[in-house]
Scaffold this motif. Structure first.
Motif, mmCIF file in Angstrom:
data_model
loop_
_atom_site.group_PDB
_atom_site.id
_atom_site.type_symbol
_atom_site.label_atom_id
_atom_site.label_comp_id
_atom_site.label_asym_id
_atom_site.label_seq_id
_atom_site.Cartn_x
_atom_site.Cartn_y
_atom_site.Cartn_z
ATOM 1 N N THR A 22 66.520 -55.717 -60.629
ATOM 2 C CA THR A 22 66.989 -57.081 -60.894
ATOM 3 C C THR A 22 68.507 -57.148 -60.826
ATOM 4 O O THR A 22 69.066 -58.043 -60.184
ATOM 5 N N ALA A 23 69.168 -56.212 -61.480
ATOM 6 C CA ALA A 23 70.634 -56.192 -61.467
ATOM 7 C C ALA A 23 71.166 -55.980 -60.054
ATOM 8 O O ALA A 23 72.149 -56.615 -59.649
ATOM 9 N N SER A 36 70.544 -59.213 -57.905
ATOM 10 C CA SER A 36 71.439 -60.272 -58.379
ATOM 11 C C SER A 36 72.883 -59.994 -57.975
ATOM 12 O O SER A 36 73.610 -60.917 -57.576
ATOM 13 N N LEU A 45 73.311 -60.694 -54.237
ATOM 14 C CA LEU A 45 73.326 -62.130 -53.977
ATOM 15 C C LEU A 45 74.669 -62.725 -54.395
ATOM 16 O O LEU A 45 75.282 -63.493 -53.646
ATOM 17 N N ASP A 46 75.169 -62.346 -55.557
ATOM 18 C CA ASP A 46 76.471 -62.842 -56.000
ATOM 19 C C ASP A 46 77.596 -62.388 -55.066
ATOM 20 O O ASP A 46 78.536 -63.148 -54.799
ATOM 21 N N GLU A 70 69.742 -72.996 -52.168
ATOM 22 C CA GLU A 70 69.721 -72.601 -53.585
ATOM 23 C C GLU A 70 68.802 -73.549 -54.361
ATOM 24 O O GLU A 70 67.960 -73.118 -55.149
ATOM 25 N N ARG A 116 70.954 -69.346 -61.081
ATOM 26 C CA ARG A 116 71.082 -68.224 -62.024
ATOM 27 C C ARG A 116 70.304 -68.512 -63.305
ATOM 28 O O ARG A 116 69.593 -67.645 -63.821
ATOM 29 N N ALA A 131 66.548 -68.116 -62.971
ATOM 30 C CA ALA A 131 66.075 -66.742 -62.801
ATOM 31 C C ALA A 131 66.282 -65.854 -64.032
ATOM 32 O O ALA A 131 65.685 -64.776 -64.112
ATOM 33 N N VAL A 132 67.077 -66.293 -64.986
ATOM 34 C CA VAL A 132 67.373 -65.465 -66.158
ATOM 35 C C VAL A 132 66.088 -65.096 -66.900
ATOM 36 O O VAL A 132 65.283 -65.954 -67.252
ATOM 37 N N LEU A 179 60.739 -59.980 -61.815
ATOM 38 C CA LEU A 179 60.776 -60.093 -60.356
ATOM 39 C C LEU A 179 59.428 -60.405 -59.740
ATOM 40 O O LEU A 179 59.343 -61.071 -58.710
ATOM 41 N N ARG A 218 61.257 -61.859 -56.691
ATOM 42 C CA ARG A 218 61.787 -60.755 -55.876
ATOM 43 C C ARG A 218 61.968 -61.232 -54.428
ATOM 44 O O ARG A 218 63.004 -61.034 -53.820
ATOM 45 N N LEU A 276 64.884 -63.681 -54.101
ATOM 46 C CA LEU A 276 66.195 -63.029 -54.146
ATOM 47 C C LEU A 276 66.497 -62.295 -52.845
ATOM 48 O O LEU A 276 67.613 -62.403 -52.309
#
Length: 178
Positions: free
Chosen positions: A26-27, A30, A33-34, A75, A124, A127-128, A132, A148, A151
């Motif tokens: 997940t990290a 993310s 993507l960021d 998005e 964001r 999804a928090v 996934l 998943r 993302l």
């Protein structure tokens, strides 16, 4: 309509943080993507509204401003509609399927960037804490997709369009890299 540096006047200089070399899935997803979201901001940094509207090459309607508007739509669609199940209206494509790209000649660049940043924050938030493997509440072409998948798709979407942004930015002022 201002010709000032529309892309950065409403926010601080874009900062790209390199994704970690080791992290949980997940990290990692993310962070990538960021990273790609920030890359688009870097590609648009310091340009006027007119420069952001500049088309890549005839007959294409592709522009940096169009990319920002398109990615706001993407998005919104994947995180608000598919993942969260909200009924959302298109931001730019109600009357013209490609309005995000086609209708930039009089579009407000500051508004487009603000909308894009808002859609990122909403994504964001959506999804928090969501595992996934969680399927979205709406189907896509009759199929369920998981967070998943969303993302990974978003990383692909940004990476592809950041390649376009690279070429457009080089056309505008010769800036390459980043």
């Amino acid at each position: 309509m201002s010709t000032d540096s529309a892309s950065t006047s409403a926010s601080a200089r874009p900062v790209r943080v390199e994704p970690p070399m080791a992290a949980d899935e997940t990290a990692m997803l993310s962070a990538w993507l960021d990273f790609h979201r920030a890359t688009l901001a870097v590609k648009c940094e310091g340009l006027t509204a007119e420069q952001l509207r500049l088309r890549s090459a005839a007959p294409s309607s592709l522009s940096l401003l169009g990319l920002v508007r398109h990615l706001a739509e993407v998005e919104r669609y994947w995180f608000q509609h598919v993942l969260s199940g909200s009924e959302v209206q298109s931001l730019y494509c109600e009357e013209d399927r490609d309005g995000d790209f086609n209708q930039v000649d009089t579009a407000d660049a500051e508004e487009a960037f603000a909308t894009w940043r808002t859609q990122i924050e909403l994504a964001r938030t959506a999804a928090v804490g969501v595992p996934l493997e969680t399927p979205g509440k709406k189907l896509r072409d009759g199929e369920q997709v998981t967070l998943r998948w969303i993302l990974v798709h978003m990383i692909e979407e940004y990476a592809r369009h950041n390649g376009h942004a690279d070429l457009i930015r080089e056309l505008i002022d010769g800036t390459t890299g980043e």
